[in-house]
Design a protein around this motif. Structure first.
Motif: not given
Length: 186
Positions: A67-69, A85-90, A104-107, A123-127
């Motif tokens: 994930v590119n934040t 954004i300090a974290g997240g997994t896709g 799907t991006i979580t965390g 804390s979730n998103g999509t790309a």
């Protein structure tokens, strides 16, 4: 103030407002005092985050994606507050090659100098991102020697092996026609 539904008979308690006792002493309910003290401490909502992307990747037999934040922007940020954004997994929906695939991006978590002043609304998103085909290499092809016959026709003795397969996958190499580069002996 706001009336309290359940209270002692003859009493008229309230959660908000200010009152005077019979002797003239001013009083305020504890809830009103707490609400007043916390008003300046309530974090702002980082209501929406945009600009999060997925890094395109070569096929690797997994749904994992980076994930590119770095371009994330925040709705609800006040002034020049520093938020990241300090974290997240896709993850892709499947491992297969394709373009414009949903990620799907979580965390997701807030970072930056002013993160403690905010609450992340979601804390979730999509790309979207792409998985491109992994390169394969064929090695070890061997053609049979032949006596000069004026043609480029060849016979394959060893169809070779594939390298670059991912995740323990196997493929069968099927050869079509084979030919020498020219008809000349040598």
């Amino acid at each position: 103030g706001a009336p309290v539904a359940n209270h002692a008979a003859g009493a008229e308690p309230a959660l908000e407002g200010s009152y005077r006792l019979a002797d003239g002493t001013p009083v305020r309910p504890a809830f009103a005092l707490l609400q007043e003290r916390l008003a300046g401490c309530t974090p702002e909502w980082a209501a929406a985050i945009t600009g999060i992307g997925a890094v395109d990747k070569l096929y690797d037999a997994t749904t994992d994606v980076t994930v590119n934040t770095s371009s994330a922007t925040f709705t609800g940020r006040i002034g020049s507050d520093v938020l990241t954004i300090a974290g997240g997994t896709g993850s892709f929906a499947d491992k297969n090659v394709g373009t414009g695939k949903t990620v799907t991006i979580t965390g997701l978590t807030l970072g930056g100098a002013d993160a403690g002043n905010y609450v992340l609304a979601n804390s979730n998103g999509t790309a979207t991102g792409s998985i491109t085909p992994a390169p394969l290499t064929v090695a070890g092809l061997v053609a049979a020697d032949k006596v000069y016959d004026g043609t480029t026709a060849a016979t394959l003795l060893n169809p070779g092996t594939l390298s670059g397969l991912q995740g323990g996958e196997t493929l069968t190499l099927t050869t079509g026609s084979v030919a020498f580069s020219d008809k000349n002996a040598g």
